[in-house]
Scaffold this active site. Sequence first.
Site, PDB file in Angstrom:
ATOM      1  N   SER A  65       0.800  -1.221   0.000  1.00 46.83           N
ATOM      2  CA  SER A  65       0.000   0.000   0.000  1.00 46.83           C
ATOM      3  C   SER A  65       0.836   1.276   0.000  1.00 46.83           C
ATOM      4  CB  SER A  65      -0.961  -0.008   1.185  1.00 46.83           C
ATOM      5  OG  SER A  65      -0.282  -0.301   2.377  1.00 46.83           O
TER       6      SER A  65
ATOM      7  N   LYS B  68     -11.952   0.313  -1.227  1.00 46.89           N
ATOM      8  CA  LYS B  68     -11.073   1.029  -2.161  1.00 46.89           C
ATOM      9  C   LYS B  68     -11.708   1.022  -3.558  1.00 46.89           C
ATOM     10  CE  LYS B  68      -7.225   0.769   0.880  1.00 46.89           C
ATOM     11  NZ  LYS B  68      -6.463  -0.199   1.657  1.00 46.89           N
TER      12      LYS B  68
ATOM     13  N   HIS C 267      -5.318  -3.571  -2.270  1.00 49.58           N
ATOM     14  CA  HIS C 267      -5.024  -2.634  -3.358  1.00 49.58           C
ATOM     15  C   HIS C 267      -4.953  -3.316  -4.721  1.00 49.58           C
ATOM     16  CE1 HIS C 267      -4.453   1.280  -1.494  1.00 49.58           C
ATOM     17  NE2 HIS C 267      -3.899   0.664  -0.463  1.00 49.58           N
TER      18      HIS C 267
HETATM   19  C1  PLP Z   1      -6.490  -0.294   3.105  1.00 46.78           C
HETATM   20  C2  PLP Z   1      -5.916  -1.619   3.421  1.00 46.78           C
HETATM   21  C3  PLP Z   1      -6.556  -2.469   4.331  1.00 46.78           C
HETATM   22  C4  PLP Z   1      -7.759  -2.033   5.106  1.00 46.78           C
HETATM   23  O1  PLP Z   1      -8.900  -1.963   4.329  1.00 46.78           O
HETATM   24  P1  PLP Z   1     -10.163  -1.140   4.865  1.00 46.78           P
HETATM   25  O2  PLP Z   1     -11.301  -1.734   4.131  1.00 46.78           O
HETATM   26  O3  PLP Z   1      -9.908   0.292   4.561  1.00 46.78           O
HETATM   27  O4  PLP Z   1     -10.243  -1.385   6.344  1.00 46.78           O
HETATM   28  C5  PLP Z   1      -6.020  -3.728   4.533  1.00 46.78           C
HETATM   29  N1  PLP Z   1      -4.904  -4.119   3.888  1.00 46.78           N
HETATM   30  C6  PLP Z   1      -4.255  -3.325   3.023  1.00 46.78           C
HETATM   31  C7  PLP Z   1      -3.030  -3.818   2.337  1.00 46.78           C
HETATM   32  C8  PLP Z   1      -4.743  -2.048   2.769  1.00 46.78           C
HETATM   33  O5  PLP Z   1      -4.095  -1.246   1.937  1.00 46.78           O
END
Ligand code: PLP
Length: 392
Positions: A181, A240, A209
């Site tokens: 990320s 996302k 992601h």
């Molecule tokens: C954003 C993210 C999460 C968390 O996801 P949310 O739905 O925002 O809680 C988990 N793992 C990774 C690698 C992320 O980038």
Amino acid sequence: MSRLNYLTEELAQLEAKGLRFHLRVLEGEQLPVARFDGRRVINLSSNNYLGLCTHPKLREAALDATRRYGVGSGAVRTISGTMDIHMELEQRIARFKRTEASVVFQSGFTANSGTVGAIIGRDDFIVSDALNHASIIDGARLSRATIKVFPHKDVNAAESILKEIAARPGRKLLITDGVFSMDGDIAPLPDLCALAEKYGAIMMVDDAHASGVLGKNGRGTVDHFGLHGKVDVQVGTLSKAIGALGGYVCGSSDLIEFLHLRGRPFLFSTSHPPAVAASCLAAFEVLEAEPERIEKMWENTRFFKAGLAKLGFDTGLSETPITPVMVGDGRKAMELSRALFEAGVFATALAFPTVPEGKARLRTIVTATHSQTELEEALAILERVGKENGVV
Ligand SMILES: *Cc1c(COP(=O)(O)O)cnc(C)c1O
């Protein structure tokens, strides 16, 4: 004299290091050009990869579900908070990911922390990439297993650890982000799957992601590398590219049933409002019906990365729309981000502890909905402000 005075002091210390910041407030929709704190800026700071946060089909689905079901689910999933649309969404996700079953959690964060904490225990081992997401780290801590961290993407180091613990009793979990990320690079998943196979480790990938970004119609890294059937536990987010909120786990029906019974956030925290489940269902329809969104996002990504490279910015190891602009010093990154914002570009600065000390950066993400003109304008501003701040 407040008993929380030490927090005030810690805030002052962060301020002295230039690392104190306030929350930027979005006034209106999460759009490629949006208003934050009263200023119109080109928005390079959202995870809204495909523009689904404001997609008319998702919006309609949310409104329709709210009219039909109300605004809340009323309970946790294991009491009375499992609605037919929650089940429909899980079946839809499993079909999309080509796994037997799937379970939705309140967020990607709880999907990771709840799953690792549930399937791994005190006598087990977790072999984890150094740059894995905080929710994996927290899940690993909750499991009370022995945690072995290997240097980022270092398959040989991961193998050394697996070899060293091979004879020890206890299960082994090999775990990685699919797309990292902070750096936007892709995990060496084929090699890691081979290791998991060789050493009998459980293979788990967090595709937060990668979902909606990599693989056919955005199916993620497992599909991107053709590894269907090789990954035991796949995590994804609905927050996302999918544009709403939530996280999910995909795998065998036994894994999913076990998480129904032992995944603590599933058991102890209320399920999604109907509007969220309905929006996500609509999002999966859009992923299949409008593949041109993913193509456009990649086209924009290539254009923007080429532009940054031409201007002499260091974009690190990125292979995906997540494109860091490396700065190094935390204070300098924060200052650059502030100056860019004043000039009309919103690119968030990330410093320690979000990224390692000395590796502060801006993180940019272009989306399918940015126009080329907007990206050109952003590049021009980045060039000018980057030079003024001595970054290029
Ligand atoms: C954003 C993210 C999460 C968390 O996801 P949310 O739905 O925002 O809680 C988990 N793992 C990774 C690698 C992320 O980038």
